[in-house]
Design a protein around this motif. Structure first.
Motif, short mmCIF file in Angstrom:
data_model
loop_
_atom_site.label_atom_id
_atom_site.label_comp_id
_atom_site.label_asym_id
_atom_site.label_seq_id
_atom_site.Cartn_x
_atom_site.Cartn_y
_atom_site.Cartn_z
N GLU A 26 -27.23 97.15 99.83
CA GLU A 26 -28.38 96.95 101.17
C GLU A 26 -29.24 95.97 100.86
N GLY A 73 -29.40 94.80 104.68
CA GLY A 73 -30.07 96.27 105.02
C GLY A 73 -31.27 96.14 105.69
N PRO A 74 -32.28 97.28 105.62
CA PRO A 74 -33.27 97.10 106.29
C PRO A 74 -34.28 95.92 105.82
N GLN A 75 -34.28 95.57 104.53
CA GLN A 75 -35.07 94.29 104.31
C GLN A 75 -34.01 93.53 103.49
N GLY A 76 -32.93 93.19 104.19
CA GLY A 76 -31.77 92.46 103.59
C GLY A 76 -32.38 90.90 103.17
N THR A 89 -30.65 91.60 108.13
CA THR A 89 -30.54 93.10 108.60
C THR A 89 -29.32 93.47 109.28
N ARG A 90 -28.80 94.58 109.26
CA ARG A 90 -27.70 94.97 109.86
C ARG A 90 -27.92 94.90 111.51
N GLU A 91 -29.18 94.98 111.77
CA GLU A 91 -29.38 94.73 113.48
C GLU A 91 -29.10 93.27 113.74
N GLN A 92 -29.60 92.30 112.76
CA GLN A 92 -29.11 90.87 113.16
C GLN A 92 -27.79 90.56 113.68
#
Length: 336
Positions: free
Chosen positions: A113, A117-120, A124-127
């Motif tokens: 992660e 991950g949240p601070q990848g 991020t996974r959202e990106q």
């Protein structure tokens, strides 16, 4: 000891003997490290961010689905050398978000992660999700682990091979090769049990160990294995006491503290990476034998030093290779 070449044949052979029920039922829905995933069909391609995910996919016979890889610690397993040679390596360490997107992957698989991950540091996974690209993180990096503190995270539960087995099975289902996934898991479980059984007959009640991965500088405090990560699992499974009490994945511990604990065995990471001088295992050995503190440890005096593939110290299918290597070495290193 590297994973047996015959393993790939076993996995592929399993496809012909397991029932048709092993086929994936679509749509496939999974919960992966806190993210809900849904697949209507097997992805056409996958870019990997992490050697562990790459070698799982290769072991499942999916190299032809992989246009690019990234984040490597050591050479690829020898049975996959030819297949890997034709696949682009985006980066030995952190790939750029843009380089992954350029491959137009149907899926991105992730080992840590910390990368995705949240601070990848990659994204991020959202990106990725915003661009309709699903991401799959190996469960070994989130089950029983808190990744909110530091790049390596902290284990809140003891690592177990079950999290790797889950990743293998889920990737098998995602790519509609569930039969291969189950065959691979079965083989690894058999080898895991055999290595543990080999060590059970030894008198190791007073034996202890430390795993040295690397150091930011050759003569400063090293990164050693915490008590709940893969090396901690290996030590517990084989009857060795870990002299390191931290739950961090790879805490920094002073050589003075390690020398006071005087481990019976020192396990060194061997890798191709050269980010730090101490990535070179030969320099590790030279330091241990020349430093006035470390040279006095019994393990150094008695040459009770074992080399392990660095990637085998991270959550991966290579953990079984490491377990076998340690079990093979213990009889001659264990207390008499």
């Amino acid at each position: 000891m590297f994973m047996k070449t015959a393993l790939t044949g076993l996995v592929l052979a399993g496809a012909s003997v397991l029932p048709a029920s092993a086929e994936t039922a679509w749509p496939l829905k999974l919960s992966n490290c806190g993210v809900d995933l849904s697949f209507d069909k097997a992805p056409e391609s996958v870019v990997t961010v992490g050697q562990a995910t790459t070698e799982i996919l290769y072991s499942l016979g999916l190299a032809d689905k992989v246009p690019a890889t990234s984040v490597w610690f050591t050479e690829v397993l020898p049975q996959f050398k030819n297949a890997n040679a034709s696949i682009e390596r985006l980066a030995d360490n952190d790939p750029s978000f843009e380089s992954i997107l350029a491959k137009r992957p149907g899926l991105v698989t992730v080992q840590y992660e910390w990368h995705v991950g949240p601070q990848g540091v990659v994204a991020t996974r959202e990106q990725f999700s915003d661009l309709s690209i699903p991401t799959y993180v190996l469960p070994s990096d989130c089950i029983g682990k808190d990744n909110s503190k530091g790049s390596d995270g902290t284990r809140i539960g003891m690592y177990a091979m079950d999290s790797i087995y889950q990743g293998i099975s889920e990737l098998g289902r995602i790519f509609d090769v569930a039969d291969r996934g189950e065959a691979l898991v079965a083989d690894l479980k058999t080898r895991e049990a055999a290595a543990i059984e080999k060590a059970e007959g030894l008198d190791l009640k007073d034996a202890s160990a430390v795993f040295w991965f690397s150091s930011a500088e050759m003569d400063i405090d090293p990164y050693v294995a915490g008590r709940k990560g893969p090396p901690g699992y290996m030590m517990q499974a084989l009857g060795l006491k870990n002299i390191v009490e931290s739950d961090e994945e790879w805490p920094v511990v002073s050589w003075e503290s390690i020398a006071r604990a005087n481990p019976s065995i020192i396990v060194l990471a061997r890798m191709e990476r050269r980010r730090f001088e101490a990535d070179d295992y030969e320099k590790k050995i030279a330091f241990l034998k020349s430093d006035p503190v470390t040279s006095q440890m019994d393990a150094v005096k008695n040459d009770h030093i074992i080399m392990l593939d660095a990637h085998a110290m991270d959550p991966s299918i290579r953990n079984i290779d490491a377990l076998e290597t340690l079990a093979e070495a213990l009889p001659k290193l264990s207390p008499k």
